[in-house]
Design a protein around this motif. Structure first.
Motif, PDB file in Angstrom:
ATOM      1  N   ARG A   4     -48.919 -15.185  54.419  1.00  0.00           N
ATOM      2  CA  ARG A   4     -48.267 -16.297  53.733  1.00  0.00           C
ATOM      3  C   ARG A   4     -47.437 -15.811  52.547  1.00  0.00           C
ATOM      4  O   ARG A   4     -46.405 -16.390  52.211  1.00  0.00           O
ATOM      5  N   GLN A   5     -47.871 -14.742  51.914  1.00  0.00           N
ATOM      6  CA  GLN A   5     -47.138 -14.219  50.762  1.00  0.00           C
ATOM      7  C   GLN A   5     -45.743 -13.749  51.164  1.00  0.00           C
ATOM      8  O   GLN A   5     -44.767 -13.956  50.442  1.00  0.00           O
ATOM      9  N   ILE A   6     -45.633 -13.138  52.334  1.00  0.00           N
ATOM     10  CA  ILE A   6     -44.344 -12.642  52.811  1.00  0.00           C
ATOM     11  C   ILE A   6     -43.493 -13.772  53.369  1.00  0.00           C
ATOM     12  O   ILE A   6     -42.265 -13.756  53.269  1.00  0.00           O
ATOM     13  N   SER A   7     -44.143 -14.774  53.942  1.00  0.00           N
ATOM     14  CA  SER A   7     -43.427 -15.845  54.627  1.00  0.00           C
ATOM     15  C   SER A   7     -42.770 -16.808  53.655  1.00  0.00           C
ATOM     16  O   SER A   7     -43.148 -16.898  52.484  1.00  0.00           O
ATOM     17  N   SER A   8     -41.789 -17.577  54.166  1.00  0.00           N
ATOM     18  CA  SER A   8     -41.062 -18.539  53.342  1.00  0.00           C
ATOM     19  C   SER A   8     -41.878 -19.790  53.053  1.00  0.00           C
ATOM     20  O   SER A   8     -41.737 -20.395  51.998  1.00  0.00           O
ATOM     21  N   SER A   9     -42.724 -20.188  54.014  1.00  0.00           N
ATOM     22  CA  SER A   9     -43.490 -21.431  53.850  1.00  0.00           C
ATOM     23  C   SER A   9     -44.978 -21.152  53.980  1.00  0.00           C
ATOM     24  O   SER A   9     -45.528 -20.419  53.180  1.00  0.00           O
ATOM     25  N   GLY A  10     -45.589 -21.687  55.031  1.00  0.00           N
ATOM     26  CA  GLY A  10     -47.036 -21.553  55.181  1.00  0.00           C
ATOM     27  C   GLY A  10     -47.496 -20.401  56.036  1.00  0.00           C
ATOM     28  O   GLY A  10     -48.703 -20.265  56.314  1.00  0.00           O
ATOM     29  N   GLY A  11     -46.582 -19.569  56.503  1.00  0.00           N
ATOM     30  CA  GLY A  11     -46.972 -18.385  57.273  1.00  0.00           C
ATOM     31  C   GLY A  11     -47.417 -18.687  58.687  1.00  0.00           C
ATOM     32  O   GLY A  11     -48.264 -17.967  59.241  1.00  0.00           O
ATOM     33  N   ILE A  12     -46.846 -19.700  59.315  1.00  0.00           N
ATOM     34  CA  ILE A  12     -47.237 -20.052  60.680  1.00  0.00           C
ATOM     35  C   ILE A  12     -46.575 -19.141  61.707  1.00  0.00           C
ATOM     36  O   ILE A  12     -47.196 -18.767  62.712  1.00  0.00           O
ATOM     37  N   PHE A  13     -45.337 -18.749  61.480  1.00  0.00           N
ATOM     38  CA  PHE A  13     -44.664 -17.857  62.434  1.00  0.00           C
ATOM     39  C   PHE A  13     -45.442 -16.568  62.676  1.00  0.00           C
ATOM     40  O   PHE A  13     -45.667 -16.191  63.837  1.00  0.00           O
ATOM     41  N   PRO A  14     -45.908 -15.856  61.630  1.00  0.00           N
ATOM     42  CA  PRO A  14     -46.655 -14.622  61.909  1.00  0.00           C
ATOM     43  C   PRO A  14     -47.973 -14.857  62.648  1.00  0.00           C
ATOM     44  O   PRO A  14     -48.440 -13.971  63.360  1.00  0.00           O
ATOM     45  N   VAL A  15     -48.553 -16.049  62.487  1.00  0.00           N
ATOM     46  CA  VAL A  15     -49.781 -16.366  63.235  1.00  0.00           C
ATOM     47  C   VAL A  15     -49.474 -16.369  64.734  1.00  0.00           C
ATOM     48  O   VAL A  15     -50.197 -15.755  65.534  1.00  0.00           O
ATOM     49  N   VAL A  16     -48.403 -17.061  65.110  1.00  0.00           N
ATOM     50  CA  VAL A  16     -48.019 -17.132  66.524  1.00  0.00           C
ATOM     51  C   VAL A  16     -47.553 -15.770  67.020  1.00  0.00           C
ATOM     52  O   VAL A  16     -47.944 -15.305  68.098  1.00  0.00           O
ATOM     53  N   ALA A  17     -46.715 -15.114  66.227  1.00  0.00           N
ATOM     54  CA  ALA A  17     -46.153 -13.821  66.632  1.00  0.00           C
ATOM     55  C   ALA A  17     -47.243 -12.766  66.789  1.00  0.00           C
ATOM     56  O   ALA A  17     -47.211 -11.958  67.733  1.00  0.00           O
TER      57      ALA A  17
END
Length: 385
Positions: A86-99
Motif C-alpha cells: 500500500r505504501q508504494i501504491s497510489s490508493s489502497g494497494g489492490i492492484f499488487p494483491v491481484v498481480a
C-alpha cells in the motif's frame, strides 16, 4: 486506406497497429504530444482489419455482450493488509494483491511502467521482484507497442495473464483478441482523461533541465493519501510538490493536456469489459470510516463472475466492506461522465508548441490555491449526498 477513424475519436489504444500483419501502421506523435496511427499506403493491402478492431467504431455492436459480461457488478471499499504494497501504491494497494496472485500461479502481469527516460510504456513481467515497476499511477498515456500480440501468444500457450490499463486499452486488447479467454483477467481505472505524454516529457525537460532523473512518483503520500504530491528524485535534489500546486497536474485538472478523444469517450459507463475497475475511494470513504487511515483506500468494482471468483480467493489479503455502486458513481463522476473541454485548451497548446516553459508558467498556476479547490469538492460531495 487513408485513415481508420477521425482523429478526435481515436483513443490511441493501438489495436490497429497490433492487428496489421503488413506493418503498414506506425504511431506518430502530433504537436499536442499524442500518438496516432499513420498508414503507409505502400504497405497497406486494404484488408480492413484495422477498422474491424477499432473499439470505438464498434462500441454499439458490443452492447448486448457487455451486459452479459457484467453479471456481478459488486462494489467494495478495500485496502491491502500488506502495508509495504500500500505504501508504494497510489490508493489502497489492490492492484499488487491481484498481480501477486497471478505471478504466484506462474502467470504474466502486463501494466504501465517507466522506461529509462521516465516515459511510460506497457511492459510484461513474470517475476515478483519486478512488481514495483507496474505499481502506482502513471499520469501520461502509455505506449502499447506490440504488447497485444505478445499477450495473445501467452494466452494461446495457456499462461495466466493479467492486463491493467485504461478502459480504452482494455477495450483495444479485447477487440484485438476477438474472443474471451478464461486465462485472461483485466483491470481498468476510473479516469478523468489521459494526459499527453508529450506534455509530460516537456514538463520533465523544462523543470529538471540538466539534471538526471532517478525516481518519479506521481502520487507520493508524504502529506497523506488525500493530499498527494509529485515526487521527483534527481542527481541534484529531491522535489516534492502537492498535486494541486503542481503545474503539470494543473494542466491535467483544467483539461488542457487531455487527449481529445477523452471528451467523447464511449467507455465511461458502469458496465465495462474489464473484470475489475479500480479508483481512489473518494467520498465513499465516509461510509467506511474504520478503513480510512489516510494512507490509501480503493474503490473496487467487480464486473464479471470470473473476477468475483478471483476476488474471493484474495480475501485474506484485503480489508474490505461492500458499498453501493451508486455511491461510487456519485463520488467519482469520472466513472460515467466525460469532462468538458476547457475553452483555454487551444490557447495552452498554441503557447506550448513554441515555449513549453511559458505554457506551464501561464496555464499551470492554481490561482485559488489547492485548499479552496478541495473545499469546493468537499461541499459538492456533501450536497450530492
Amino acid at each position: 486506406m487513408t485513415k481508420i477513424i477521425e482523429k478526435k475519436y481515436c483513443t490511441g489504444c493501438e489495436a490497429c497497429l497490433n492487428v496489421c500483419s503488413h506493418a503498414a501502421i506506425i504511431m506518430e506523435r502530433d504537436s499536442e504530444g499524442f500518438d496516432y496511427p499513420s498508414i503507409d499506403g505502400g504497405k497497406c493491402v486494404e484488408c480492413g482489419l484495422c477498422t474491424k478492431v477499432c473499439p470505438v467504431l464498434h462500441y454499439e455492436e458490443t452492447a448486448d455482450y457487455r451486459k452479459e459480461y457484467n453479471d456481478v457488478q459488486k462494489a467494495v471499499a478495500a485496502k491491502t493488509n500488506r502495508e509495504e504494497w500500500r505504501q508504494i501504491s497510489s490508493s489502497g494497494g489492490i492492484f499488487p494483491v491481484v498481480a501477486n496472485y497471478i505471478l504466484e500461479q506462474n502467470g504474466m502481469v502486463v501494466g504501465a511502467a517507466f522506461d529509462g527516460c521516465f516515459d511510460v510504456h506497457h511492459i510484461i513481467i513474470d517475476n515478483k521482484n519486478d512488481l514495483f515497476k507496474v505499481q502506482a499511477s502513471k499520469y501520461a498515456q502509455s505506449r502499447i507497442g506490440n504488447i497485444y500480440k505478445e499477450i495473445k501468444k501467452y494466452l494461446a500457450d495457456g499462461k495466466l495473464v493479467l492486463f491493467a490499463g485504461m478502459a480504452c486499452q482494455v477495450e483495444g486488447l479485447k477487440s484485438f483478441l476477438r474472443k474471451e479467454y478464461s486465462n485472461l483477467y483485466t483491470i481498468d481505472l476510473i479516469c478523468m482523461g489521459i494526459p499527453s505524454p508529450g506534455v509530460w516529457r516537456s514538463y520533465l525537460d523544462t523543470t529538471f533541465h540538466g539534471e538526471k532523473i532517478k525516481f518519479v512518483n506521481f502520487k507520493d503520500k508524504t502529506y497523506g493519501w488525500r493530499t498527494f504530491s509529485l515526487c521527483v528524485e534527481t542527481d541534484q535534489r529531491s522535489f516534492l510538490q502537492k498535486g494541486f500546486d503542481n503545474a503539470f497536474f494543473q494542466c491535467m485538472f483544467k483539461t488542457y493536456s487531455l487527449r481529445p478523444s477523452c471528451f467523447n469517450c464511449p467507455f465511461k459507463k458502469e458496465e465495462r469489459l474489464s473484470d475489475f475497475t479500480l479508483a481512489d475511494c473518494w467520498g465513499t470513504v465516509e461510509e467506511v470510516p474504520h478503513l480510512d487511515d489516510n494512507k490509501g483506500l480503493s474503490s473496487v468494482i467487480i464486473h464479471s463472475s470470473k473476477g468475483w471468483r478471483l476476488w474471493k480467493k484474495l480475501a485474506s489479503l484485503v480489508d474490505t466492506k461492500e458499498v453501493a455502486l451508486a455511491s461510487i458513481v456519485v463520488h467519482n463522476e469520472n466513472l460515467v461522465r466525460n469532462r468538458q473541454c476547457s475553452s483555454y485548451r487551444h490557447e495552452f497548446y498554441k503557447l506550448f508548441v513554441h515555449s513549453p516553459r511559458q505554457a506551464f508558467i501561464r496555464y499551470g498556476r492554481n490561482p485559488k490555491n489547492g485548499k479552496w479547490r478541495r473545499l469546493k469538492l468537499l461541499v459538492k460531495r456533501v450536497l450530492k449526498k
